[in-house]
Design a protein around this motif. Structure first.
Motif, PDB file in Angstrom:
ATOM      1  N   ALA A 152      33.050 -47.934  27.511  1.00  0.00           N
ATOM      2  CA  ALA A 152      33.149 -47.495  26.116  1.00  0.00           C
ATOM      3  C   ALA A 152      33.445 -48.683  25.215  1.00  0.00           C
ATOM      4  O   ALA A 152      32.886 -48.815  24.117  1.00  0.00           O
ATOM      5  CB  ALA A 152      34.240 -46.428  25.989  1.00  0.00           C
ATOM      6  N   ALA A 153      34.331 -49.563  25.679  1.00  0.00           N
ATOM      7  CA  ALA A 153      34.678 -50.742  24.876  1.00  0.00           C
ATOM      8  C   ALA A 153      33.446 -51.633  24.676  1.00  0.00           C
ATOM      9  O   ALA A 153      33.215 -52.165  23.583  1.00  0.00           O
ATOM     10  CB  ALA A 153      35.801 -51.528  25.561  1.00  0.00           C
ATOM     11  N   ARG A 154      32.620 -51.758  25.733  1.00  0.00           N
ATOM     12  CA  ARG A 154      31.414 -52.598  25.610  1.00  0.00           C
ATOM     13  C   ARG A 154      30.403 -51.969  24.642  1.00  0.00           C
ATOM     14  O   ARG A 154      29.796 -52.667  23.832  1.00  0.00           O
ATOM     15  CB  ARG A 154      30.738 -52.752  26.976  1.00  0.00           C
ATOM     16  N   ILE A 155      30.233 -50.654  24.775  1.00  0.00           N
ATOM     17  CA  ILE A 155      29.279 -49.993  23.877  1.00  0.00           C
ATOM     18  C   ILE A 155      29.769 -50.112  22.434  1.00  0.00           C
ATOM     19  O   ILE A 155      28.997 -50.408  21.512  1.00  0.00           O
ATOM     20  CB  ILE A 155      29.088 -48.510  24.279  1.00  0.00           C
ATOM     21  N   ALA A 156      31.076 -49.929  22.230  1.00  0.00           N
ATOM     22  CA  ALA A 156      31.636 -50.048  20.883  1.00  0.00           C
ATOM     23  C   ALA A 156      31.445 -51.459  20.340  1.00  0.00           C
ATOM     24  O   ALA A 156      31.109 -51.643  19.166  1.00  0.00           O
ATOM     25  CB  ALA A 156      33.120 -49.681  20.903  1.00  0.00           C
ATOM     26  N   ALA A 157      31.636 -52.452  21.208  1.00  0.00           N
ATOM     27  CA  ALA A 157      31.462 -53.841  20.765  1.00  0.00           C
ATOM     28  C   ALA A 157      30.009 -54.083  20.366  1.00  0.00           C
ATOM     29  O   ALA A 157      29.717 -54.729  19.349  1.00  0.00           O
ATOM     30  CB  ALA A 157      31.882 -54.800  21.885  1.00  0.00           C
ATOM     31  N   ALA A 158      29.065 -53.521  21.161  1.00  0.00           N
ATOM     32  CA  ALA A 158      27.643 -53.670  20.834  1.00  0.00           C
ATOM     33  C   ALA A 158      27.326 -52.983  19.506  1.00  0.00           C
ATOM     34  O   ALA A 158      26.580 -53.518  18.672  1.00  0.00           O
ATOM     35  CB  ALA A 158      26.788 -53.089  21.957  1.00  0.00           C
ATOM     36  N   MET A 159      27.929 -51.817  19.290  1.00  0.00           N
ATOM     37  CA  MET A 159      27.694 -51.101  18.037  1.00  0.00           C
ATOM     38  C   MET A 159      28.257 -51.876  16.854  1.00  0.00           C
ATOM     39  O   MET A 159      27.661 -51.919  15.772  1.00  0.00           O
ATOM     40  CB  MET A 159      28.340 -49.699  18.101  1.00  0.00           C
ATOM     41  N   THR A 160      29.418 -52.502  17.078  1.00  0.00           N
ATOM     42  CA  THR A 160      30.032 -53.305  16.018  1.00  0.00           C
ATOM     43  C   THR A 160      29.117 -54.461  15.640  1.00  0.00           C
ATOM     44  O   THR A 160      28.933 -54.778  14.460  1.00  0.00           O
ATOM     45  CB  THR A 160      31.404 -53.832  16.487  1.00  0.00           C
ATOM     46  N   THR A 161      28.505 -55.085  16.671  1.00  0.00           N
ATOM     47  CA  THR A 161      27.601 -56.198  16.409  1.00  0.00           C
ATOM     48  C   THR A 161      26.405 -55.732  15.570  1.00  0.00           C
ATOM     49  O   THR A 161      25.974 -56.403  14.636  1.00  0.00           O
ATOM     50  CB  THR A 161      27.086 -56.783  17.745  1.00  0.00           C
TER      51      THR A 161
END
Lengths: 180, 310
Positions: A47-56
């Motif tokens: 979830a943290a990785r997906i959120a980071a990708a979404m933030t990017t």
């Protein structure tokens, strides 16, 4: 077929995470009122990785947390007590869309437990599900909205996901039943 | 772990597992629905042969938050002899299908007797037996110390805990000495010689008769209740003298290190072992202890009943 097969490498996992991030944003038309909740243990770093990708992609922070479902399982009496993991819900989920994130979707029982846990935490506008691997063999009428990879398996096979945060390396392996 | 009878049975791993579980369960109290479905269909019996307010209510709240069915059995006023009544009561509870029995009894060893009989098959949780042990109180005390002084993480390595007062009659002190030792804390007992039990020199703790000397380096001061109902013998000359030498008043509290906590298992005799202003002081965590009691008891019930049977 080989008894032990690497289905996804670290770069495959990265691509899947980025694609799921895009799909979530596309389906929800942005990250407004979205909350990503990872299911321990490996759903949390995913979830943290997906959120980071979404933030990017969006250039803004995305709400991300974790949801422990241990106390809501329907098989509690069939196994020894499990240690509890933190539940971190960063914002009130009522009225927001919650995306549950887990590593492997199998029987669907974990997701059922997660939906029960969610209803005790608030009343989300909608609940969606993102998984890295869908290996089939559902026991319940549950399907994923975002899937990294569909892997055809036999019920007795073992899908092993490792992630850098929890295990040191990124990989998804399929260990065939009866293989050695 | 099948029963919780004594803190001497707990390894550091067991104790930390309970405290860590309690830390996660504490978060449930902040949610809109303060309930978990985990023990649905399980029956917890509160079997109280002695009076208690907070312990019984705390266990009841803990069991209900985990969705267990709770039966309160108060044996007050029973005229049956103890041995018979405990056995007969246990057989009745077994017949009713109790999955766990929380027992408080005036006789030391009552919980042990119940757990090691074939009268009952469920888990037995000791909620205080005579002057022997009160393990969940010690666990909630340790939880409170860890929460305030160790950020809720890890052991209590190197923590200086001073336990003051009627150690002789205190099951809280006994359970705390063993548990705190297991968790790595240094315990000092302070009491008049008449209120220290025989054999205290074999316990894993220091003993002192001088409160002023002991509290200077304390991280935690735990005041024990003077058990007036057990004070039929002359353990000290007068209440006033006891209060002067072994009570925690405001001037004495001022000599504590700034971060030190004041604890009390309750119920308090304000003005006796603890001054009212001390009990209500900022560093007093007595109310937190009660709150944490529910979390710790939820953890114990979950760990004993949540998983596979046997």
């Amino acid at each position: 077929m080989t008894p032990d097969q690497e289905f996804l490498t670290d770069s495959d996992i990265n691509r899947a995470v980025v694609r799921i991030a895009h799909e979530i944003l596309e389906r929800n038309r942005g990250a407004d009122d979205l909350v990503l909740l990872g299911i321990p243990t490996r759903g949390v770093p995913l979830a943290a990785r997906i959120a980071a990708a979404m933030t990017t992609i969006e250039g803004r922070e995305v709400n991300v947390g974790s949801l422990d479902v241990g106390m809501y399982r329907d098989d509690l009496r069939l196994r020894p007590t499990v240690a509890l993991h933190p539940t971190v819900i960063p914002v009130d989920i009522t009225g927001r869309t919650v995306v549950l994130v887990d590593d492997v979707l199998f029987s669907g029982r974990t997701i059922r437990a997660a939906m029960d846990a969610l209803s005790d935490a608030g009343r989300p506008k909608a609940v969606q599900l993102a998984v890295l691997v869908d290996r089939g063999h559902r026991d319940l009428p549950i399907r994923a909205d975002y899937v990294g990879k569909n892997i055809p398996t036999a019920r007795e096979d073992d899908v092993q996901v490792t992630l850098t945060e929890t295990d040191g390396t990124d990989s998804v392996r399929l260990v065939r039943a009866g293989g050695n | 772990m099948r029963h919780l009878l004594s803190t001497t049975d707990l390894s550091q791993t067991d104790a930390l597992a309970i405290l860590d579980t309690a830390r996660e369960l504490a978060l449930v109290a902040d949610r809109p629905v303060k309930k978990l479905p985990t023990l649905r269909g399980r029956t917890v019996v509160n079997l109280f042969f002695e009076d208690s307010t907070r312990t019984r209510i705390s266990f009841e709240a803990a069991a209900k938050r985990l969705s267990a069915d709770v039966i309160n059995f108060s044996a007050k006023g029973s005229s049956l002899s103890k041995g018979e009544s405990l056995k007969d009561t246990a057989l009745t509870l077994q017949a009713m299908g109790a999955d766990a029995v929380v027992i408080r009894h005036g006789a030391s060893g009552a919980a042990h007797r119940l757990a090691n009989s074939d009268w009952i098959h469920g888990a037995v949780i000791n909620a205080g037996d005579g002057t022997h042990e009160h393990p969940t109180q010690a666990l909630l005390d340790a939880f409170t110390m860890r929460d305030h002084l160790r950020d809720g993480q890890g052991s209590l390595d190197g923590l200086n805990v001073v336990i003051v007062g009627d150690v002789l009659h205190s099951r809280v002190a006994r359970s705390n000495v063993w548990l705190l030792d297991t968790l790595g804390a240094n315990v000092t007992l302070v009491a008049p010689p008449t209120l220290l039990p025989v054999g205290v020199e074999t316990w894993p703790c220091e003993v002192s008769y001088d409160l002023d000397e002991a509290i200077v380096k304390a991280d935690v001061v735990m005041m024990l209740r003077v058990q007036l109902e057990r004070m039929n013998a002359s353990f000290f000359p007068s209440a006033r003298e006891y209060s002067r030498r072994y009570g925690l008043d405001v001037p004495r509290m001022a000599t504590l290190p700034d971060h030190a906590l004041v604890m009390h298992p309750g119920p308090m005799n304000r003005g006796m072992e603890i001054a009212a202003d001390v009990a209500d002081a900022e560093r007093s965590v007595i109310v937190d202890q009660v709150t944490n009691g529910v979390h710790v008891r939820m953890a114990v019930l979950y760990l004993l009943l949540g998983g596979q049977e046997g």
